[in-house]
Design a protein around this motif. Structure first.
Motif, PDB file in Angstrom:
ATOM      1  N   ILE A   1       0.832  -1.205   0.000  1.00 19.19           N
ATOM      2  CA  ILE A   1       0.000   0.000   0.000  1.00 19.19           C
ATOM      3  C   ILE A   1       0.865   1.252   0.000  1.00 19.19           C
ATOM      4  CG2 ILE A   1      -1.686   1.308   1.349  1.00 19.19           C
ATOM      5  CD1 ILE A   1      -2.800  -1.371   2.327  1.00 19.19           C
ATOM      6  N   ASP A   2       1.943   1.225   0.823  1.00 17.66           N
ATOM      7  CA  ASP A   2       2.830   2.381   0.919  1.00 17.66           C
ATOM      8  C   ASP A   2       3.533   2.659  -0.401  1.00 17.66           C
ATOM      9  OD1 ASP A   2       4.057   4.498   2.192  1.00 17.66           O
ATOM     10  OD2 ASP A   2       5.727   3.280   2.925  1.00 17.66           O
ATOM     11  N   MET A   3       3.812   1.621  -1.167  1.00 24.68           N
ATOM     12  CA  MET A   3       4.519   1.792  -2.436  1.00 24.68           C
ATOM     13  C   MET A   3       3.674   2.508  -3.483  1.00 24.68           C
ATOM     14  SD  MET A   3       7.669   0.455  -2.369  1.00 24.68           S
ATOM     15  CE  MET A   3       8.072  -0.147  -4.001  1.00 24.68           C
ATOM     16  N   VAL A   4       2.366   2.416  -3.420  1.00 16.08           N
ATOM     17  CA  VAL A   4       1.505   2.977  -4.473  1.00 16.08           C
ATOM     18  C   VAL A   4       0.824   4.270  -4.037  1.00 16.08           C
ATOM     19  CG1 VAL A   4       1.077   0.708  -5.489  1.00 16.08           C
ATOM     20  CG2 VAL A   4      -0.465   1.581  -3.728  1.00 16.08           C
ATOM     21  N   THR A   5       1.107   4.765  -2.842  1.00 15.81           N
ATOM     22  CA  THR A   5       0.509   6.020  -2.380  1.00 15.81           C
ATOM     23  C   THR A   5       1.499   7.165  -2.574  1.00 15.81           C
ATOM     24  OG1 THR A   5       1.266   5.544  -0.139  1.00 15.81           O
ATOM     25  CG2 THR A   5      -0.991   4.915  -0.698  1.00 15.81           C
ATOM     26  N   PRO A   6       1.003   8.410  -2.675  1.00 16.93           N
ATOM     27  CA  PRO A   6       1.900   9.573  -2.836  1.00 16.93           C
ATOM     28  C   PRO A   6       2.833   9.693  -1.640  1.00 16.93           C
ATOM     29  CG  PRO A   6      -0.364  10.172  -3.354  1.00 16.93           C
ATOM     30  CD  PRO A   6      -0.418   8.801  -2.768  1.00 16.93           C
ATOM     31  N   GLN A   7       3.976  10.331  -1.858  1.00 17.06           N
ATOM     32  CA  GLN A   7       4.981  10.396  -0.805  1.00 17.06           C
ATOM     33  C   GLN A   7       4.536  11.235   0.386  1.00 17.06           C
ATOM     34  OE1 GLN A   7       8.642  12.580  -1.606  1.00 17.06           O
ATOM     35  NE2 GLN A   7       7.753  13.420  -3.514  1.00 17.06           N
ATOM     36  N   LEU A   8       3.592  12.183   0.176  1.00 12.87           N
ATOM     37  CA  LEU A   8       3.094  12.962   1.302  1.00 12.87           C
ATOM     38  C   LEU A   8       2.064  12.190   2.128  1.00 12.87           C
ATOM     39  CD1 LEU A   8       2.702  16.510  -0.315  1.00 12.87           C
ATOM     40  CD2 LEU A   8       4.484  15.701   1.241  1.00 12.87           C
ATOM     41  N   PHE A   9       1.608  11.081   1.588  1.00 19.30           N
ATOM     42  CA  PHE A   9       0.638  10.239   2.312  1.00 19.30           C
ATOM     43  C   PHE A   9       1.375   8.982   2.781  1.00 19.30           C
ATOM     44  CE2 PHE A   9      -2.994   7.201   2.441  1.00 19.30           C
ATOM     45  CZ  PHE A   9      -3.736   7.863   3.395  1.00 19.30           C
ATOM     46  N   VAL A  10       2.014   9.091   3.935  1.00 16.28           N
ATOM     47  CA  VAL A  10       2.905   8.033   4.428  1.00 16.28           C
ATOM     48  C   VAL A  10       2.063   6.957   5.118  1.00 16.28           C
ATOM     49  CG1 VAL A  10       4.871   7.467   5.883  1.00 16.28           C
ATOM     50  CG2 VAL A  10       4.767   9.686   4.715  1.00 16.28           C
ATOM     51  N   THR A  11       1.844   5.872   4.412  1.00 11.15           N
ATOM     52  CA  THR A  11       1.067   4.759   4.988  1.00 11.15           C
ATOM     53  C   THR A  11       1.970   3.719   5.658  1.00 11.15           C
ATOM     54  OG1 THR A  11       1.122   3.627   2.849  1.00 11.15           O
ATOM     55  CG2 THR A  11      -0.797   5.032   3.323  1.00 11.15           C
ATOM     56  N   ALA A  12       3.268   3.983   5.725  1.00 13.35           N
ATOM     57  CA  ALA A  12       4.182   3.044   6.390  1.00 13.35           C
ATOM     58  C   ALA A  12       3.843   2.882   7.869  1.00 13.35           C
ATOM     59  CB  ALA A  12       5.629   3.517   6.231  1.00 13.35           C
ATOM     60  N   ILE A  13       3.081   3.877   8.390  1.00 14.09           N
ATOM     61  CA  ILE A  13       2.676   3.765   9.791  1.00 14.09           C
ATOM     62  C   ILE A  13       1.900   2.486  10.047  1.00 14.09           C
ATOM     63  CG2 ILE A  13       0.469   4.965   9.518  1.00 14.09           C
ATOM     64  CD1 ILE A  13       2.975   5.504  12.362  1.00 14.09           C
ATOM     65  N   LEU A  14       1.289   1.920   8.982  1.00 15.99           N
ATOM     66  CA  LEU A  14       0.547   0.662   9.128  1.00 15.99           C
ATOM     67  C   LEU A  14       1.441  -0.498   9.545  1.00 15.99           C
ATOM     68  CD1 LEU A  14      -1.778   0.874   5.966  1.00 15.99           C
ATOM     69  CD2 LEU A  14      -2.394   1.321   8.345  1.00 15.99           C
ATOM     70  N   LEU A  15       2.742  -0.370   9.328  1.00 19.63           N
ATOM     71  CA  LEU A  15       3.668  -1.439   9.700  1.00 19.63           C
ATOM     72  C   LEU A  15       3.769  -1.604  11.217  1.00 19.63           C
ATOM     73  CD1 LEU A  15       6.449  -0.682   7.089  1.00 19.63           C
ATOM     74  CD2 LEU A  15       5.057  -2.756   7.185  1.00 19.63           C
ATOM     75  N   ASN A  16       3.304  -0.605  11.956  1.00 22.84           N
ATOM     76  CA  ASN A  16       3.292  -0.752  13.408  1.00 22.84           C
ATOM     77  C   ASN A  16       2.295  -1.815  13.867  1.00 22.84           C
ATOM     78  OD1 ASN A  16       5.253   1.068  14.485  1.00 22.84           O
ATOM     79  ND2 ASN A  16       3.959   2.790  13.844  1.00 22.84           N
ATOM     80  N   GLY A  17       1.277  -2.050  13.057  1.00 25.45           N
ATOM     81  CA  GLY A  17       0.277  -3.061  13.423  1.00 25.45           C
ATOM     82  C   GLY A  17       0.874  -4.450  13.585  1.00 25.45           C
ATOM     83  N   PRO A  18       1.576  -4.976  12.566  1.00 30.40           N
ATOM     84  CA  PRO A  18       2.202  -6.298  12.730  1.00 30.40           C
ATOM     85  C   PRO A  18       3.225  -6.349  13.871  1.00 30.40           C
ATOM     86  CG  PRO A  18       2.115  -5.684  10.426  1.00 30.40           C
ATOM     87  CD  PRO A  18       1.690  -4.476  11.202  1.00 30.40           C
ATOM     88  N   ILE A  19       3.939  -5.218  14.094  1.00 32.27           N
ATOM     89  CA  ILE A  19       4.910  -5.212  15.195  1.00 32.27           C
ATOM     90  C   ILE A  19       4.202  -5.391  16.528  1.00 32.27           C
ATOM     91  CG2 ILE A  19       6.600  -3.807  16.424  1.00 32.27           C
ATOM     92  CD1 ILE A  19       7.315  -2.500  13.751  1.00 32.27           C
ATOM     93  N   ALA A  20       3.100  -4.664  16.725  1.00 35.01           N
ATOM     94  CA  ALA A  20       2.339  -4.803  17.965  1.00 35.01           C
ATOM     95  C   ALA A  20       1.699  -6.184  18.069  1.00 35.01           C
ATOM     96  CB  ALA A  20       1.274  -3.715  18.048  1.00 35.01           C
ATOM     97  N   LEU A  21       1.236  -6.704  16.921  1.00 34.22           N
ATOM     98  CA  LEU A  21       0.585  -8.021  16.916  1.00 34.22           C
ATOM     99  C   LEU A  21       1.549  -9.129  17.318  1.00 34.22           C
ATOM    100  CD1 LEU A  21      -2.035  -9.579  16.233  1.00 34.22           C
ATOM    101  CD2 LEU A  21      -1.164  -9.789  13.885  1.00 34.22           C
TER     102      LEU A  21
END
Length: 410
Positions: free
Chosen positions: A22-42
């Motif tokens: 998802i992060d690869m296909v979104t604009p650079q100002l829309f940082v969806t990498a924050i979603l990676l915190n989900g698997p870390i917490a899981l």
């Protein structure tokens, strides 16, 4: 719903890959990498710090890759705001990862504390059951206590204890939870129970079986049970088997559940205690019979010293194999081997250390515990026990205790 650590790991990596895509296909100002915190917490569910660290490293790498790809997609122009967001996102990975690892440590500590409390409770129950089983030296009462107290250790509905000797009718003790007393049945076993005992006798450890086992299915059906665990209990001159069953009609929380490994450990430990209690009760019964014989024998000897007529009666009826014909008319009593042994009970062939160990043997204490109590090596204790058996002419520990008590050594 319960997940294995492996399933949690797979799910975390799948979600991480999805967030990266998802992060690869979104604009650079829309940082969806924050979603990676989900698997870390899981990953906290797996209680695996290495998994959490690997997810943090993966998130940092894909965060950089996505930042480069987004900028390249915009003509190799990278926004300062986007770069700042990426840095903050990378910091969040570290923070979330740190908190996740700490939560895993707390969970493990809590689990260990809970396990220690559970073990302490099991030990308390086992100690109480042991005290009640060993509170008497009557064999029948000990057997009844065994089937009653095992249900205080293990969550089950019925306990059955079968004692069988060669050429004798087996004795079956049974107790159902909530019943007033233990029932005793003396009659031949049905073929299914006989076959089951034959199978169990070849096993040393606790056996758990359910109705799906063809060998035990009929036995369980006879007792309206769904599953059981069983353990052998050795007894001088006979074999015993203790069954613990969960009924198909039970309304207890454990109904329909298999027995846990902790239940098997408790049953094995309880079976060891039951064996000691039965051996002590049997030893007491044998000692009592021996004491009765000694008392009767001493009475005969006391009567013998009063007259030659009484001595002749002793020679003819009590000790014909020990007294030669020449001694049948007024011979000295101290020349009779068995008589002299009884009259000289104050002497002992044992050393003080051997006597001390023999006292513990008579109490049913094992070699390992004797070594611990007396601060000796296990090999030293075994050597003393071997010397004791040799000096007393005994074949085993039980016979040695009987001989020592009979001769007044302990």
């Amino acid at each position: 719903m319960k997940f294995s650590a492996k399933s949690v790991a797979v799910l975390c990596y799948v979600l991480s890959l999805a967030a990266w895509g998802i992060d690869m296909v979104t604009p650079q100002l829309f940082v969806t990498a924050i979603l990676l915190n989900g698997p870390i917490a899981l990953s906290a569910l797996a209680l695996n710090a290495r998994l959490t660290v690997s997810l943090i490293i993966f998130a940092q790498i894909v965060n950089i890759v996505a930042a480069y790809f987004n900028g390249a997609h915009d003509g190799y122009v990278w926004s300062g705001i986007a770069i700042g967001d990426r840095i903050l996102t990378a910091a969040s990975f570290l923070l979330v990862g740190f908190l996740t690892i700490r939560s895993q440590e707390f969970a493990r500590t809590a689990g260990q504390s809970q396990e220690r409390l559970r073990q302490a409770e099991e030990e308390r129950k086992l100690r109480r059951a042991s005290e009640l089983v060993r509170a008497t030296l009557n064999i029948d009462v000990v057997r009844r206590a065994i089937v009653r107290e095992v249900l205080s250790l293990i969550e089950a509905d019925e306990a059955i204890f079968i004692m069988h000797k060669t050429m004798q009718l087996p004795e079956t003790y049974a107790y159902r939870r909530g019943a007033v007393d233990v029932t005793l049945d003396r009659r031949a076993l049905d073929p299914s129970t006989t076959s089951l005992l034959a199978r169990l006798n070849v096993r040393e450890n606790v056996l758990q079986s359910s109705a799906g086992d063809a060998v035990t299915g009929i036995f369980l059906e006879t007792h309206a049970a769904r599953t059981m665990i069983a353990s052998g209990i050795a007894f001088p001159g006979s074999d015993g088997m203790l069954f613990v069953l969960r009924s198909v009609q039970s309304v207890e929380p454990y109904a329909g559940l298999p027995f846990l490994p902790s239940d098997e450990r408790q049953l094995r430990a309880f079976a060891d205690i039951a064996e000691i209690a039965l051996e002590q009760a049997d030893l007491f019964a044998r000692i009592r019979r021996q004491n009765d014989e000694i008392t009767e024998f001493r009475e005969v000897l006391q009567a013998a010293v009063t007259s030659n007529d009484a001595l002749r009666k002793l020679v003819e009826t009590r000790l014909p194999e020990e007294i030669p014909p020449a001694l049948s008319n007024g011979a000295a009593l101290d020349r009779l081997p068995r008589t002299r042994a009884i009259l000289e009970q104050g002497t002992t062939p044992l050393t003080s250390r051997e006597t001390e160990i023999l006292h513990l043997v008579a109490e049913g204490v094992g070699n390992a515990e004797i070594a611990e109590r007396l601060h000796l090596g296990l090999g030293t204790v075994k050597g003393h026990v071997r010397d004791i058996l040799e000096k007393l002419g005994a074949a085993d520990r039980t016979q040695a205790a009987v001989v020592a008590l009979r001769q007044g050594y302990i």
